[in-house]
Design a protein around this motif. Structure first.
Motif, PDB file in Angstrom:
ATOM      1  N   TYR A 516       0.827  -1.210   0.000  1.00 47.38           N
ATOM      2  CA  TYR A 516       0.000   0.000   0.000  1.00 47.38           C
ATOM      3  C   TYR A 516       0.863   1.262   0.000  1.00 47.38           C
ATOM      4  O   TYR A 516       0.561   2.233  -0.697  1.00 47.38           O
ATOM      5  CB  TYR A 516      -0.930  -0.002   1.214  1.00 47.38           C
ATOM      6  CG  TYR A 516      -2.178  -0.830   1.016  1.00 47.38           C
ATOM      7  CD1 TYR A 516      -3.053  -0.559  -0.030  1.00 47.38           C
ATOM      8  CD2 TYR A 516      -2.483  -1.884   1.870  1.00 47.38           C
ATOM      9  CE1 TYR A 516      -4.196  -1.323  -0.221  1.00 47.38           C
ATOM     10  CE2 TYR A 516      -3.625  -2.652   1.695  1.00 47.38           C
ATOM     11  CZ  TYR A 516      -4.485  -2.363   0.639  1.00 47.38           C
ATOM     12  OH  TYR A 516      -5.613  -3.106   0.450  1.00 47.38           O
ATOM     13  N   LYS A 519       2.173   2.082  -3.357  1.00 46.96           N
ATOM     14  CA  LYS A 519       1.138   2.674  -4.211  1.00 46.96           C
ATOM     15  C   LYS A 519       0.767   4.087  -3.765  1.00 46.96           C
ATOM     16  O   LYS A 519      -0.078   4.737  -4.395  1.00 46.96           O
ATOM     17  CB  LYS A 519      -0.120   1.790  -4.187  1.00 46.96           C
ATOM     18  CG  LYS A 519       0.033   0.456  -4.883  1.00 46.96           C
ATOM     19  CD  LYS A 519      -0.028   0.586  -6.399  1.00 46.96           C
ATOM     20  CE  LYS A 519      -1.433   0.829  -6.872  1.00 46.96           C
ATOM     21  NZ  LYS A 519      -1.535   0.864  -8.341  1.00 46.96           N
ATOM     22  N   LYS A 521      -0.682   4.750  -0.986  1.00 48.95           N
ATOM     23  CA  LYS A 521      -1.921   4.692  -0.203  1.00 48.95           C
ATOM     24  C   LYS A 521      -1.592   4.520   1.280  1.00 48.95           C
ATOM     25  O   LYS A 521      -1.696   3.434   1.846  1.00 48.95           O
ATOM     26  CB  LYS A 521      -2.799   3.545  -0.700  1.00 48.95           C
ATOM     27  CG  LYS A 521      -3.264   3.713  -2.141  1.00 48.95           C
ATOM     28  CD  LYS A 521      -4.169   2.565  -2.568  1.00 48.95           C
ATOM     29  CE  LYS A 521      -4.702   2.772  -3.975  1.00 48.95           C
ATOM     30  NZ  LYS A 521      -5.616   1.687  -4.405  1.00 48.95           N
ATOM     31  N   ASN A 523      -3.111   5.736   3.934  1.00 49.05           N
ATOM     32  CA  ASN A 523      -4.255   5.467   4.812  1.00 49.05           C
ATOM     33  C   ASN A 523      -4.556   3.973   4.873  1.00 49.05           C
ATOM     34  O   ASN A 523      -4.794   3.406   5.945  1.00 49.05           O
ATOM     35  CB  ASN A 523      -5.492   6.233   4.336  1.00 49.05           C
ATOM     36  CG  ASN A 523      -5.346   7.734   4.534  1.00 49.05           C
ATOM     37  OD1 ASN A 523      -4.586   8.176   5.403  1.00 49.05           O
ATOM     38  ND2 ASN A 523      -6.053   8.511   3.731  1.00 49.05           N
ATOM     39  N   GLU A 524      -4.560   3.311   3.702  1.00 51.16           N
ATOM     40  CA  GLU A 524      -4.824   1.876   3.657  1.00 51.16           C
ATOM     41  C   GLU A 524      -3.709   1.099   4.364  1.00 51.16           C
ATOM     42  O   GLU A 524      -3.965   0.097   5.044  1.00 51.16           O
ATOM     43  CB  GLU A 524      -4.958   1.396   2.213  1.00 51.16           C
ATOM     44  CG  GLU A 524      -6.234   1.836   1.518  1.00 51.16           C
ATOM     45  CD  GLU A 524      -6.126   3.233   0.904  1.00 51.16           C
ATOM     46  OE1 GLU A 524      -5.162   3.965   1.262  1.00 51.16           O
ATOM     47  OE2 GLU A 524      -6.972   3.588   0.082  1.00 51.16           O
TER      48      GLU A 524
END
Length: 843
Positions: A516, A519, A521, A523-524
């Motif tokens: 994650y 990427k 991301k 938060n994820e």
């Protein structure tokens, strides 16, 4: 051990804590049998118990009478034994019981050379059949009988010592230990040979703790023991894997004056080699030779093996030659050990030569020999030779194991021999050799090569072939999806593995968190971290490093720094890599002060900075054009004995080029060669950019030629910078030639290159050629940026072609581009400011 003989044995005024010796201390540790000087027995003709009555005509016969009768035949043990047997048949002595008469008889028999064995049989039968009252009571009864009926200490000691031996031989080891301690309590010295028997039995039956406790008591009470006992204790410790204590028993025995023989030295050397400690093993071997003993083949083999394990090949080869000179032929174990040593050193040729030599000498290599060489070939980059040995092994009827197959498959993959790896994998599956590791190796490699779909096929085949996947199999697959950026696929597989009964582990969650972050991301990634913690998983240092590094990569370095402080309070020990991530994050965000604060925290935590740490800080100072502090960091590195690498030199060179100090940049560039390093593409790009910024395109072109001559590849930034400089200098033909050369090398232009081309051509009035660049972008479905349109609009305004200029403006709007202030400045006021040549973005 030097001890003092004592007499009598059972004198109560004497303490067992004084040095004591066994009654049977003889050179061969055998119990002393009675001599004619201590006991003289005249044996009358035994009674015929079938025709004669052995006792008085008194019809009432008790055990007391029987005891007196046996004592009356003290000098005639045979008659005493016959009377006891007769009384037993008549029921005077109840069967399966131990009485006073039995104990008296045993003492009487023990005093006789001829009847010594009979006494031992009676004691053995009693213990084996469980007729005794228990070891403690039995010893007490024996001692009591000896005292009451005035048997000498020798017979009494013999009875109790053989009782100890009988408990051992009957496998009543705990009772034997109790018997031993009761003997000591009664000042009866255990016989050296029986002490050895007891300890050996405890060790053989894995009662090693009991053996060690008992031996400690023996040493504390100064009871004699011999070198055979020392060997038993060494073997016991080795059985537990406790090498240090095994060696200590040898040293303690040596210190206490126990006479040690060649076998004991060999046993100690074996223990030392298990550690391994090649230096100590060689020292003990020398002691053996000084004592006139010739080390056995096994001892030489052990020491040579220890030398190889500790990479002391010179000593190993010397001992091999010494062994051979002593008439001991080199065995296969020694040869295999030496081959292993050569392979570890990277000397594969010597290992292979030794292999051929032993074959010529008649030794037959076994599975271990071949495995060592196959692994050596794989580790030393000669997988083809390893495979040749694999085939030779099979041809000789030796079945390769899965370890051989897995080593070769991995080596084939690393060597780029993909077809060979897959062929061997298929063969391993067909022959039933392949195991879960074989499949996992293939899956791991396919995922690293971004062949995730093919890896999925292997995972399915694995189950069909009857090999159960492990969590490692699924982790490899999830990692493959994450590396390819397919987080949905990774998450689907994560859910699948749990549906199939597998439990995700910390590594599984760490892979997903890292995926994650890659990427962008965050938060994820943090949500997955929280999920892992909520499920009760304890994050590893690896996990924390992923989270901290991930936050830094996505521009949340402050959050990473705050998290570090929290996890340190929970016991996390940050590494240099952890601090480097945060320092690099702050540097990339342009916050050099925060980077320096973390550098200070790093020192306070006792973590030593490395080259990466200093390189990040040098980058930071160069970025903010503080070259003095950058050089200060360089000097601090040298003070701490850290050598600058190419990346560090590249940071300094780029920094000086940015501040237009090309003289210092060139000095550091030349220093690279002086320290044995060579510039890479990035360093040449910095130098070319530096000269371009100073409008010295001739020097830039010279560096380009030098770069080509040294075989260093030119990349897109190299061509972008040179073309920008050439266009600015009006050398349109040279720029065009370079662009053609770049395309011939299959280097694809990007936005920056197209911007440089359009801007340069427009500035030189080459509007048609600039327009062609725009058309080229259209063919590649690339949308020109605002800067490109501004350059073209400005160019047409200069030429007075206002209609074309406004057409371009409308085209911009149609493409969804938003004109900036400079666009309207040109269109509204007609003022055309000099267009920046994109120097900042070109490198």
């Amino acid at each position: 051990m030097k001890t003092r003989l004592i007499s009598p044995f059972l004198t109560r005024s004497r303490s067992i804590k004084e040095p004591i010796s066994p009654f049977c201390s003889t050179p061969n540790n055998n119990p002393i049998k009675p001599t004619s000087k201590t006991q003289s027995f005249e044996h009358p003709k035994p009674l015929n118990l079938k025709t004669e009555k052995p006792i008085s005509q008194d019809p009432i016969l008790t055990q007391t009478h029987l005891t007196k009768l046996i004592l009356s035949h003290k000098n005639d043990p045979n008659s005493a034994l016959q009377h006891f047997k007769w009384a037993t048949r008549k029921g005077v002595v109840p069967e399966n019981t131990i009485g006073e008469s039995f104990l008296v008889l045993v003492h009487v028999l023990m005093c006789s050379d001829k009847h010594y064995g009979a006494a031992k049989k009676l004691i053995s039968k009693c213990v084996l059949e469980g007729l005794d009252p228990g070891p403690s009571e039995f010893v007490s009864q024996v001692v009591d009988v000896a005292e009451r009926f005035q048997f000498d200490q020798i017979s009494n000691s013999r009875v109790v010592n053989y009782l100890l031996c009988s408990f051992v031989r009957s496998c009543r080891f705990e009772d034997a230990v109790v018997c031993f301690r009761k003997m000591v309590e009664h000042n009866i010295v255990p016989c050296v040979s029986y002490v050895h028997v007891l300890l050996n039995a405890l060790v053989r039956n894995n009662m090693i703790t009991e053996a060690r406790v008992l031996f400690s008591e023996i040493v504390r009470l100064q009871i004699s023991y011999d070198c055979a006992t020392v060997r038993v204790m060494i073997r016991g410790c080795l059985k537990e894997g406790n090498v240090e204590d095994a060696i200590q028993y040898f040293w303690d025995a040596k210190k206490n004056g126990v006479e040690l023989d060649a076998i004991t030295y060999s046993t100690a050397i074996y223990a030392v080699c298990k550690k391994p400690d090649a230096i100590l093993a060689c020292a003990l071997l020398n002691e053996m030779k000084e004592k006139g003993w010739v080390p056995s083949e096994g001892t030489y083999t052990n020491v040579i093996g220890a030398c190889v394990k500790q990479r002391c090949m010179v000593d190993a080869l010397r001992l091999k030659d010494e062994m051979v000179s002593n008439g001991v032929r080199m065995n296969l174990v020694v040869a295999t050990s030496l081959m292993k040593g050569y392979c570890v050193k990277g000397d594969l040729d010597s290992a292979l030569n030794l292999f051929e030599k032993i074959v010529d000498d008649g030794l037959c290599p076994n599975k271990i020999t071949y495995s060592v060489l196959i692994e050596g070939c794989c580790n030393n980059g000669d997988v083809k030779k390893g495979f040749e040995l694999y085939m030779r092994m099979k041809n000789e009827g030796i079945k390769p194991n899965v370890y051989n197959v897995n080593s070769l498959i991995i080596a084939f993959f690393e060597g780029g021999l993909i077809d060979e790896a897959k062929k061997l994998f298929d063969e391993a599956v067909e022959t039933g050799v392949a195991n879960v590791f074989t499949y996992n190796n293939l899956i791991s490699w396919l995922c690293k090569e971004d062949k995730v779909d093919e890896a999925c096929g292997v995972l399915d085949k694995m189950s069909k072939d009857g090999i159960s996947p492990t969590i490692v199999s699924y982790n490899n697959m999830i990692l493959g999806h994450c590396r390819s950026g397919n987080m949905d696929g990774a998450l689907d597989l994560f859910n699948t593995l749990q549906e199939r009964g597998f439990k995700a582990n910390v590594i599984t969650y760490s892979i997903l968190i890292d995926g994650y972050f890659r990427k962008g991301k965050s938060n994820e990634a943090l949500a997955m971290f929280d999920r892992m913690v909520d499920l009760g998983f304890l994050p590893s240092d690896y996990t924390f490093n992923i989270v901290i590094n991930g936050l830094c990569k996505v521009g949340q370095t402050s959050e990473a720094s705050l998290m570090l402080k929290k996890v340190v309070e929970r016991g996390f020990n940050p590494t240099c890599m952890t601090y480097n991530s945060i320092i690099d994050g702050f540097v990339k965000e342009g916050d050099i002060n925060s980077a320096l604060a973390v550098y200070t925290d790093m020192h306070e935590a006792g973590v030593t900075p490395n080259v990466v740490t200093y390189t990040s800080l040098i980058h930071g100072f160069c970025k903010c054009k503080n070259m003095d502090l950058a050089l200060k960091m360089r000097n601090e590195m040298r003070t701490k004995g850290l050598e600058l690498d190419v990346v560090s030199y590249g940071a300094l060179i780029n920094g000086f080029c940015k501040v237009r100090d090309i003289r210092r940049a060139r000095e550091i560039f030349n220093e690279l060669y002086e320290v044995g390093l060579y510039p890479n593409t990035a360093i040449y790009n910095s130098m070319i950019s530096g000269f371009r910024d100073l409008d010295n395109i001739e020097e830039a072109v010279d560096f380009h030629k030098k770069m080509v001559n040294e075989g260093i590849l030119c990349d897109l930034p190299t061509y972008t910078t040179l073309i920008d400089g050439l266009l600015k200098a009006g050398k349109i033909v040279s720029a065009s030639d370079l662009y053609t050369e770049m395309l011939a090398k299959n280097i694809v232009p990007d936005d920056i290159m197209y911007t440089v081309l359009v801007n340069g051509l427009c500035n030189k009035g080459q509007l048609e050629n600039a327009r062609k660049i725009l058309e080229e972008m259209d063919k590649k479905s690339m949308v020109p940026n605002v800067v490109i349109y501004n350059s073209l609009i400005g160019g047409y305004f200069r030429e007075g072609k206002l209609q074309e200029a406004f057409k371009l403006h409308d085209e911009m709007l149609d493409r969804g581009l938003v004109p900036d202030d400079r666009t309207y400045d040109i269109l509204v006021t007609g003022k055309i400011k000099g267009v920046d040549s994109m120097r900042e973005g070109s490198v």
